[in-house]
Design a protein around this motif. Sequence first.
Motif, mmCIF file in Angstrom:
data_model
loop_
_atom_site.group_PDB
_atom_site.id
_atom_site.type_symbol
_atom_site.label_atom_id
_atom_site.label_comp_id
_atom_site.label_asym_id
_atom_site.label_seq_id
_atom_site.Cartn_x
_atom_site.Cartn_y
_atom_site.Cartn_z
ATOM 1 N N ILE A 58 0.760 -1.131 -0.083
ATOM 2 C CA ILE A 58 0.025 -0.005 -0.018
ATOM 3 C C ILE A 58 0.853 1.322 -0.147
ATOM 4 O O ILE A 58 0.555 2.193 -0.621
ATOM 5 N N ALA A 59 1.876 1.103 0.723
ATOM 6 C CA ALA A 59 2.868 2.490 0.706
ATOM 7 C C ALA A 59 3.168 2.784 -0.420
ATOM 8 O O ALA A 59 3.770 4.091 -0.979
ATOM 9 N N GLN A 60 3.466 1.892 -1.565
ATOM 10 C CA GLN A 60 3.812 2.310 -2.690
ATOM 11 C C GLN A 60 2.929 2.689 -3.721
ATOM 12 O O GLN A 60 3.147 3.479 -4.640
ATOM 13 N N ALA A 61 1.627 2.870 -3.149
ATOM 14 C CA ALA A 61 0.596 3.756 -3.892
ATOM 15 C C ALA A 61 -0.257 4.475 -2.971
ATOM 16 O O ALA A 61 -1.505 4.452 -3.157
ATOM 17 N N ARG A 62 0.652 5.001 -1.770
ATOM 18 C CA ARG A 62 -0.073 5.675 -0.743
ATOM 19 C C ARG A 62 -1.297 6.928 -1.316
ATOM 20 O O ARG A 62 -2.206 7.043 -0.609
ATOM 21 N N GLY A 63 -0.646 7.403 -2.286
ATOM 22 C CA GLY A 63 -1.286 8.840 -2.703
ATOM 23 C C GLY A 63 -2.787 8.342 -3.435
ATOM 24 O O GLY A 63 -3.553 8.795 -3.130
ATOM 25 N N ALA A 64 -2.593 7.399 -4.059
ATOM 26 C CA ALA A 64 -4.067 6.662 -4.600
ATOM 27 C C ALA A 64 -4.945 6.307 -3.682
ATOM 28 O O ALA A 64 -6.190 6.711 -3.735
ATOM 29 N N PHE A 65 -4.270 5.573 -2.633
ATOM 30 C CA PHE A 65 -5.365 5.069 -1.722
ATOM 31 C C PHE A 65 -5.822 6.237 -0.585
ATOM 32 O O PHE A 65 -6.727 6.098 -0.178
ATOM 33 N N ALA A 66 -4.887 7.392 -0.496
ATOM 34 C CA ALA A 66 -5.412 8.602 0.342
ATOM 35 C C ALA A 66 -6.640 9.062 -0.567
ATOM 36 O O ALA A 66 -7.582 9.588 0.193
ATOM 37 N N ALA A 67 -6.293 9.298 -1.808
ATOM 38 C CA ALA A 67 -7.352 9.891 -2.674
ATOM 39 C C ALA A 67 -8.614 9.156 -2.722
ATOM 40 O O ALA A 67 -9.813 9.635 -2.384
ATOM 41 N N LEU A 68 -8.526 7.628 -2.620
ATOM 42 C CA LEU A 68 -9.627 6.884 -2.622
ATOM 43 C C LEU A 68 -10.481 6.822 -1.188
ATOM 44 O O LEU A 68 -11.579 7.152 -1.163
ATOM 45 N N PHE A 69 -9.698 7.106 -0.359
ATOM 46 C CA PHE A 69 -9.861 7.254 1.193
ATOM 47 C C PHE A 69 -10.983 8.648 1.249
ATOM 48 O O PHE A 69 -12.114 8.705 1.859
ATOM 49 N N GLY A 70 -10.321 9.727 0.875
ATOM 50 C CA GLY A 70 -11.102 11.011 0.397
ATOM 51 C C GLY A 70 -12.414 10.826 -0.182
ATOM 52 O O GLY A 70 -13.590 11.613 0.119
ATOM 53 N N THR A 74 -16.340 11.733 1.031
ATOM 54 C CA THR A 74 -17.182 12.482 0.158
ATOM 55 C C THR A 74 -18.432 11.929 -0.263
ATOM 56 O O THR A 74 -19.557 12.321 0.167
ATOM 57 N N VAL A 75 -18.341 10.697 -0.666
ATOM 58 C CA VAL A 75 -19.527 10.017 -1.148
ATOM 59 C C VAL A 75 -20.525 9.549 0.078
ATOM 60 O O VAL A 75 -21.616 9.888 -0.041
ATOM 61 N N ALA A 76 -19.916 9.378 1.008
ATOM 62 C CA ALA A 76 -20.781 8.924 2.460
ATOM 63 C C ALA A 76 -21.411 10.086 2.770
ATOM 64 O O ALA A 76 -22.575 10.137 3.207
ATOM 65 N N LEU A 77 -20.536 11.185 2.933
ATOM 66 C CA LEU A 77 -21.172 12.456 3.463
ATOM 67 C C LEU A 77 -22.322 13.018 2.465
ATOM 68 O O LEU A 77 -23.436 13.398 3.115
ATOM 69 N N LEU A 78 -22.204 12.997 1.045
ATOM 70 C CA LEU A 78 -23.217 13.344 0.238
ATOM 71 C C LEU A 78 -24.423 12.600 0.246
ATOM 72 O O LEU A 78 -25.480 12.824 0.220
ATOM 73 N N ASP A 79 -24.199 11.052 0.598
ATOM 74 C CA ASP A 79 -25.401 10.358 0.556
ATOM 75 C C ASP A 79 -25.999 10.601 1.690
ATOM 76 O O ASP A 79 -27.316 10.304 1.808
ATOM 77 N N VAL A 125 -17.831 9.236 -9.632
ATOM 78 C CA VAL A 125 -16.968 8.850 -10.681
ATOM 79 C C VAL A 125 -15.490 9.067 -10.353
ATOM 80 O O VAL A 125 -14.721 8.388 -10.696
ATOM 81 N N THR A 126 -15.070 9.932 -9.365
ATOM 82 C CA THR A 126 -13.824 10.014 -8.770
ATOM 83 C C THR A 126 -13.485 9.071 -8.114
ATOM 84 O O THR A 126 -12.280 8.282 -8.434
ATOM 85 N N GLN A 133 -9.255 2.687 -12.833
ATOM 86 C CA GLN A 133 -8.380 2.958 -13.640
ATOM 87 C C GLN A 133 -6.836 3.175 -12.956
ATOM 88 O O GLN A 133 -5.831 2.838 -13.311
ATOM 89 N N VAL A 134 -7.168 3.638 -11.696
ATOM 90 C CA VAL A 134 -5.750 3.984 -11.170
ATOM 91 C C VAL A 134 -5.056 2.874 -10.407
ATOM 92 O O VAL A 134 -4.103 2.340 -10.494
ATOM 93 N N ILE A 135 -6.206 1.976 -9.613
ATOM 94 C CA ILE A 135 -5.481 1.067 -8.616
ATOM 95 C C ILE A 135 -5.800 -0.295 -9.200
ATOM 96 O O ILE A 135 -4.987 -1.386 -9.178
ATOM 97 N N ALA A 136 -6.926 -0.643 -9.676
ATOM 98 C CA ALA A 136 -7.304 -2.233 -9.966
ATOM 99 C C ALA A 136 -6.296 -2.895 -10.816
ATOM 100 O O ALA A 136 -5.740 -3.795 -10.230
ATOM 101 N N ALA A 137 -6.063 -2.696 -11.981
ATOM 102 C CA ALA A 137 -5.099 -3.495 -12.942
ATOM 103 C C ALA A 137 -3.619 -3.529 -12.326
ATOM 104 O O ALA A 137 -2.828 -4.136 -12.390
#
Length: 646
Positions: A58-70, A74-79, A125-126, A133-137
């Motif tokens: 995870i540390a090698q892609a910490r930026g992507a996972f931090a963005a997914l965390f955010g 946001t989705v939970a807050l808006l829902d 969408v984010t 696109q960023v994480i899966a493959a």
Amino acid sequence: MPHLRGAGSVTQPRLVRSPVPGDTGAMFAWAERHIPPTVPPEGPPPSSGLLAFYWHFIAQARGAFAALFGAAFTVALLDTMVPLFMGRVVTLLERHEASALLRETWPELLGMAVVLLLLRPAALVTQQVLASQVIAANFTNRIRWQSHWHVVRQGWSFFQNDFAGRIATRVMQTGPSLRESVVASLQAVWYLMVYGAVSIVALAALAPALVAPVLVWFVAYILLLRGFVPRLRDRAKATSEARSALTGRIVDTYSNILTVKLFARTRDQDEFVRDGINRHTTTFLRQLRLITVFSLSLNLLSAAMVTATAGLAVWLWTEGAVRTGMVAAVLPLTWQLLRTAGWVADSVTGIFENVGTVQEGMLTIAKPLRDGDREDAVPLVVTRGAIRYENVSFGYGAARGVIRELTLDIAPGERVALVGHSGAGKSTLINLLLGFFPTEQGRILIDGQDIAGVTQESLRQQIAVVTQDTSLLHRTIRENIRFGRPDATEEEVIEAARMAAAHDFIQGLSDWDGRAGYDARVGERGVKLSGGQRQRVAIARVILKGAPILVLDEATSALDSESEAVIQEQLETLMAGRTVIAVAHRLSTIARMDRLVVMEEGRIVEQGSHAELLAAGGAYARMWSRQSGGFLDDPAQAGRLGYPAG
């Protein structure tokens, strides 16, 4: 234990997509390039601790996972705002005349519309782009690549002690399981935490009395997870192990299909695989039972929460304690909480099934390197090719050693044959020279350099080996020969094949895809070729490698007499100017050796030329008198080779 270091000078391959009409790849290219999948690992290998193993990747892609965390936050807050909007709309309808509603409330209604039509879709969408696109493959395949990078550098003994199929399964399955468990935790568990916390705050603001059922439900939900999650994890791990063992049994059967057919043991293999399937079925059913009980418990708990909250809200409305709009907000809020809890329950079972798979994969991937390079290892430099075994003992960890206090000097350019009965230690001496195992006592020197202090890659680059049981890569003939020296030209590949008497039969090869000659594929382990053809391709590979030290383990054992005679002539050229060690049984090999070293029970009992050893009347002479048929001591064959009959 040495650390794994990435090669800093390696140029990283880029993901390349060919332009296709109507292809939407360019729209996502910026995201898909964020995590290159095949970067070499840096720093230490993966840890054997579960959390540390996760963080290693995870540390090698910490930026992507931090963005997914955010994004998940946001989705939970808006829902959470959607049911509150519903209640607010009902309240506005109650308080305003129809003719004045839009005129007086349009800013508030417009704000709700912006959230529903723009902000929430943008957040969704984010989240999707980050997860897909960023994480899966890329992230999944980075784990696979780095896991393979680590596993393939394990010592030979590592692969001797496990199914190749199980090792491959663990490397392939750990990546997607690790990714799925992390992404699901962020998208489901984190979503529930945010949604639940905001819901409690909203309920407290609307009507404090309505918070009580939700708080009780949250406490019970956490206790439920605490009771079931560890058991789900353990059973998921057992299921994953049973699945890998089943895969290993199936692959073992397919890999040895010729033996199965020759011995007419198809039904026995049915039982072997059936037993694996039954074991997997049993462990899988135990896991599924627990999942079903967990799901039932959660559904009952959630139904009780929704019923209690709705009943309390209606009662408060009848008492005039809350307005209709509040009831209209509370009911969908708690219903959505129930649906989210069900989604999270499903996700939790999936998360811990994946965690179990990761734990099982760690049994292979998180193992420290065995028999690897020392921290201070340096490249081996061979200038002459002198070899010295100095007081060497080795026994594969057993108290009674296979090799015992053995000393042997081999001069540069000397040809030495190791002779002895099976189990005398001949192959062990070769394995020690190749660095497959460290000596338990003593040392091995090449040109005065202790091989324990050199890099294994440089050691094996200086030693060419032709084994008795040759397997080829499932690639083309050209690729198999060029494996000896990847930068060899086409002309050099063909010349090596000619020297190995392989060029003529290669010209007549073709495969199922119509590729011919040097472009033909040889099948898994070279099964499309005869034993003699495989051996000649292997010899061509060694010729091309051109190493200063040559090891022959009955290099011509799989050849017919005519082919053997041709290759023996080429072996003379191959051995010229090289230090040669041959594990010898056949007279055709012994005849070309300068010295015979006779071994018994891990010790050298005699050494000298064929004639000297026969004259001595010792162990070699006794073997010579007992054996015939072209192996070691056929008197008639000896006469043809110019030796005196025993």
